[in-house]
Design an enzyme around this catalytic site. Structure first.
Site, PDB file in Angstrom:
ATOM      1  N   CYS A 129      90.956  85.392 109.570  1.00 22.51           N
ATOM      2  CA  CYS A 129      90.729  86.578 108.725  1.00 22.51           C
ATOM      3  C   CYS A 129      90.641  87.814 109.627  1.00 22.51           C
ATOM      4  O   CYS A 129      89.768  87.894 110.501  1.00 22.51           O
ATOM      5  CB  CYS A 129      89.447  86.410 107.917  1.00 22.51           C
ATOM      6  SG  CYS A 129      89.345  84.804 107.086  1.00 22.51           S
ATOM      7  N   CYS A 144      87.327  89.786 110.248  1.00 26.02           N
ATOM      8  CA  CYS A 144      86.062  89.077 110.463  1.00 26.02           C
ATOM      9  C   CYS A 144      85.664  88.938 111.932  1.00 26.02           C
ATOM     10  O   CYS A 144      86.430  88.425 112.762  1.00 26.02           O
ATOM     11  CB  CYS A 144      86.133  87.695 109.831  1.00 26.02           C
ATOM     12  SG  CYS A 144      84.539  86.840 109.929  1.00 26.02           S
ATOM     13  N   CYS A 166      80.280  83.547  92.491  1.00 25.64           N
ATOM     14  CA  CYS A 166      80.180  84.866  93.114  1.00 25.64           C
ATOM     15  C   CYS A 166      81.515  85.083  93.830  1.00 25.64           C
ATOM     16  O   CYS A 166      81.827  84.369  94.787  1.00 25.64           O
ATOM     17  CB  CYS A 166      79.014  84.876  94.104  1.00 25.64           C
ATOM     18  SG  CYS A 166      78.924  86.378  95.100  1.00 25.64           S
ATOM     19  N   CYS A 216      84.794  80.462 114.098  1.00 24.10           N
ATOM     20  CA  CYS A 216      85.464  79.993 112.881  1.00 24.10           C
ATOM     21  C   CYS A 216      86.963  79.874 113.150  1.00 24.10           C
ATOM     22  O   CYS A 216      87.586  80.791 113.685  1.00 24.10           O
ATOM     23  CB  CYS A 216      85.205  80.963 111.733  1.00 24.10           C
ATOM     24  SG  CYS A 216      85.974  80.414 110.201  1.00 24.10           S
ATOM     25  N   CYS A 225      72.058  80.894  96.991  1.00 26.13           N
ATOM     26  CA  CYS A 225      73.498  81.136  97.021  1.00 26.13           C
ATOM     27  C   CYS A 225      74.002  80.655  98.377  1.00 26.13           C
ATOM     28  O   CYS A 225      73.290  80.787  99.380  1.00 26.13           O
ATOM     29  CB  CYS A 225      73.769  82.631  96.855  1.00 26.13           C
ATOM     30  SG  CYS A 225      75.526  83.053  97.006  1.00 26.13           S
ATOM     31  N   ARG A 270      78.109  93.756  93.024  1.00 27.98           N
ATOM     32  CA  ARG A 270      77.259  93.991  94.210  1.00 27.98           C
ATOM     33  C   ARG A 270      77.874  95.007  95.149  1.00 27.98           C
ATOM     34  O   ARG A 270      79.026  94.866  95.583  1.00 27.98           O
ATOM     35  CB  ARG A 270      76.992  92.694  94.962  1.00 27.98           C
ATOM     36  CG  ARG A 270      76.090  92.935  96.190  1.00 27.98           C
ATOM     37  CD  ARG A 270      75.672  91.673  96.897  1.00 27.98           C
ATOM     38  NE  ARG A 270      74.974  90.800  96.005  1.00 27.98           N
ATOM     39  CZ  ARG A 270      75.214  89.498  95.885  1.00 27.98           C
ATOM     40  NH1 ARG A 270      76.139  88.931  96.615  1.00 27.98           N
ATOM     41  NH2 ARG A 270      74.518  88.759  95.049  1.00 27.98           N
ATOM     42  N   CYS A 293      70.854  84.119 100.192  1.00 30.18           N
ATOM     43  CA  CYS A 293      72.253  83.706 100.359  1.00 30.18           C
ATOM     44  C   CYS A 293      72.481  83.212 101.783  1.00 30.18           C
ATOM     45  O   CYS A 293      72.175  83.933 102.737  1.00 30.18           O
ATOM     46  CB  CYS A 293      73.189  84.887 100.112  1.00 30.18           C
ATOM     47  SG  CYS A 293      72.928  85.688  98.551  1.00 30.18           S
TER      48      CYS A 293
HETATM   49  N1  SAM Z   1      83.462  81.461 106.076  1.00 32.89           N
HETATM   50  C1  SAM Z   1      83.262  81.535 104.695  1.00 32.89           C
HETATM   51  C2  SAM Z   1      84.451  82.118 103.982  1.00 32.89           C
HETATM   52  O1  SAM Z   1      85.078  83.028 104.492  1.00 32.89           O
HETATM   53  O2  SAM Z   1      84.770  81.646 102.896  1.00 32.89           O
HETATM   54  C3  SAM Z   1      82.005  82.275 104.299  1.00 32.89           C
HETATM   55  C4  SAM Z   1      81.539  83.459 105.113  1.00 32.89           C
HETATM   56  S1  SAM Z   1      82.583  84.878 105.097  1.00 32.89           S
HETATM   57  C5  SAM Z   1      81.932  85.856 106.381  1.00 32.89           C
HETATM   58  C6  SAM Z   1      82.154  85.696 103.582  1.00 32.89           C
HETATM   59  C7  SAM Z   1      82.868  86.962 103.238  1.00 32.89           C
HETATM   60  O3  SAM Z   1      82.371  88.037 104.007  1.00 32.89           O
HETATM   61  C8  SAM Z   1      84.346  87.055 103.433  1.00 32.89           C
HETATM   62  O4  SAM Z   1      85.069  86.424 102.430  1.00 32.89           O
HETATM   63  C9  SAM Z   1      84.598  88.544 103.413  1.00 32.89           C
HETATM   64  O5  SAM Z   1      84.875  88.967 102.089  1.00 32.89           O
HETATM   65  C10 SAM Z   1      83.259  89.118 103.873  1.00 32.89           C
HETATM   66  N2  SAM Z   1      83.411  89.781 105.190  1.00 32.89           N
HETATM   67  C11 SAM Z   1      83.560  89.189 106.394  1.00 32.89           C
HETATM   68  N3  SAM Z   1      83.700  90.097 107.365  1.00 32.89           N
HETATM   69  C12 SAM Z   1      83.633  91.313 106.773  1.00 32.89           C
HETATM   70  C13 SAM Z   1      83.733  92.647 107.259  1.00 32.89           C
HETATM   71  N4  SAM Z   1      83.939  92.925 108.542  1.00 32.89           N
HETATM   72  N5  SAM Z   1      83.603  93.659 106.366  1.00 32.89           N
HETATM   73  C14 SAM Z   1      83.397  93.400 105.048  1.00 32.89           C
HETATM   74  N6  SAM Z   1      83.315  92.151 104.541  1.00 32.89           N
HETATM   75  C15 SAM Z   1      83.444  91.123 105.393  1.00 32.89           C
HETATM   76 FE1  SF4 Z   2      85.788  82.317 109.014  1.00 34.77          FE
HETATM   77 FE2  SF4 Z   2      85.139  84.862 108.849  1.00 34.77          FE
HETATM   78 FE3  SF4 Z   2      87.266  83.992 107.556  1.00 34.77          FE
HETATM   79 FE4  SF4 Z   2      84.799  83.236 106.730  1.00 34.77          FE
HETATM   80  S1  SF4 Z   2      85.645  85.296 106.711  1.00 34.77           S
HETATM   81  S2  SF4 Z   2      86.608  81.957 106.975  1.00 34.77           S
HETATM   82  S3  SF4 Z   2      83.746  83.167 108.698  1.00 34.77           S
HETATM   83  S4  SF4 Z   2      86.979  84.022 109.796  1.00 34.77           S
END
Ligand code: SAM
Ligand code: SF4
Ligand code: DTB
Length: 367
Positions: A79, A82, A210, A75, A150, A282, A119
């Protein structure tokens, strides 16, 4: 009013259809009063949250969703929490968008296990035009199986939200993640306003929203207040509010962040319940690191939805048998899909829970 009185005076269906109560939801919460909720003695806070919960929900029902990563890793967003970001060296193997057939196979398995919502998550900044026909087909086919749908695919333009809504997508997940003030320390490749815009597009399309966040990223109380204030002061509360506890993944910049005080997580759930009384809150990522007692306290604080199945997107979640056993111990029933009677489906998780109970009895009897 006592908890028992609150629980028995009116059914949740009556309450849901009562416009005066729907209108009594507030959207003007101030920082001070939210902070005061967080700072209440824990017993008072939990009592208030549980009393609020019982006004709108059956306190012994929890909604059960299963999550699938339909496109994993690589990606472009940064973040810091992530494992799927290209900026984070987590050793994750990137995978292309799954084939519709493969997604359906997973949805069948989730349904057999008793999930009522499926989801689908993609590690995208946003879906490209050429991805849309595939994701739309996934929505249609999963929905045709009688599951709620979802998706979480990143940012959505208004026309993409419309297309997903037209395909029948029930919920779109897009998290604010944290407060506007702390946000820049966590993500720099998309703004807070981008996220609010996507949520606006989702709401405008008619899909259910959500939206939630992550706790335990090194934020302070003011940031947890700020996140919940943003969610609760939206013109309409998100129908579903995931509260994630950070899953620390090696190779992400947050993998060494200090452990969250568990009571601070429980307080966050309780305050979310009080501010958004009719939303499903949730208990989302992070349950692998919580013991059963902590999860039970989260349910008491008003959490009434979980991810069910051994995988979240790329990290572990408790095994389905473990969750069924926990439900049995706590006397929790999986929430039925609203307005749908699919007895065979509901039977799947209930039968599995009966089996969990007899397994437990067997273990007890053999000690
Ligand atoms: N890429 C898309 C986005 O970020 O909008 C969708 C998938 S993303 C993985 C969905 C959510 O997962 C993120 O917004 C974050 O809140 C949560 N998430 C991701 N990594 C995480 C982690 N290590 N611990 C807890 N929540 C996490
Ligand atoms: Fe990409 Fe992870 Fe951020 Fe979603 S949360 S936009 S998968 S880096
Ligand atoms: C949400 O708020 N939490 C889920 C879901 N929405 C998509 C994702 C949790 C991801 C945890 C880290 C992982 O498994 O990659």
């Amino acid at each position: 009013m006592t908890i028992a009185a609150a629980a028995t005076s009116t059914t949740s269906t009556e309450l849901k259809s009562s416009s005066s109560l729907v209108n009594s939801q507030r959207h003007n919460w101030g920082v001070e009063e939210i902070t005061q909720l967080f700072e209440m003695p824990l017993n008072d806070l939990l009592f208030k949250a549980q009393t609020t919960h019982r006004q709108y929900f059956d306190a012994n029902e929890v909604q059960v969703s299963t999550l699938l990563s339909i496109k994993t890793g690589a990606c472009p967003e940064d973040c810091k929490y992530c494992p799927q970001s290209v900026h984070n060296d987590t050793g994750l193997d990137a995978e292309r968008l799954m084939k519709v057939k493969e997604v359906i196979k997973e949805a069948v398995a989730a349904k057999q296990q008793g999930a009522t919502r499926f989801c689908m998550g993609a590690a995208w900044k946003n879906p490209r035009a050429k991805d849309m026909p595939y994701v739309l087909e996934m929505v249609k086919e999963v929905k045709a199986m009688g599951l709620e749908t979802c998706m979480t695919l990143g940012m959505l333009a208004p026309d993409q939200a419309e297309q997903l809504a037209d395909a029948g997508l029930d919920y779109y997940n897009h998290n604010l993640d944290t407060s506007p003030e702390f946000y820049g320390s966590i993500i720099t490749t998309r703004t807070y306003q981008d996220r609010l815009d996507t949520l606006h597009n989702v709401r405008h399309s008619g899909m259910k929203v959500c939206a939630g966040g992550i706790v335990g990223m090194g934020e302070n109380l003011r940031d947890r207040v700020g996140l919940l204030q943003q969610l609760a002061n939206m013109p309409q509360h998100p129908e579903s509010v995931p509260i994630n506890m950070l899953v620390k993944v090696e190779g992400t910049p947050l993998d060494q962040v200090e452990d969250l005080e568990p009571f601070d997580f429980i307080r966050t759930v309780a305050v979310a319940r009080i501010l958004m009384p009719q939303s499903h809150v949730r208990l989302s990522a992070g349950r692998e690191a919580m013991n059963e007692q902590m999860q039970a306290m989260c349910f008491f604080a008003g959490a009434n939805s979980i991810f069910y199945g051994e995988r979240l997107l790329t990290t572990d979640n408790p095994a389905a048998e473990k969750d069924r056993a926990l439900f049995v111990k706590l006397g929790i029933r999986p929430e039925k899909r609203q307005g749908v009677s699919d007895e065979a489906h509901q039977g799947a998780i209930e039968q599995a829970m009966v089996n969990a109970k007899s397994d437990q009895l067997f273990v007890d009897a053999s000690i």
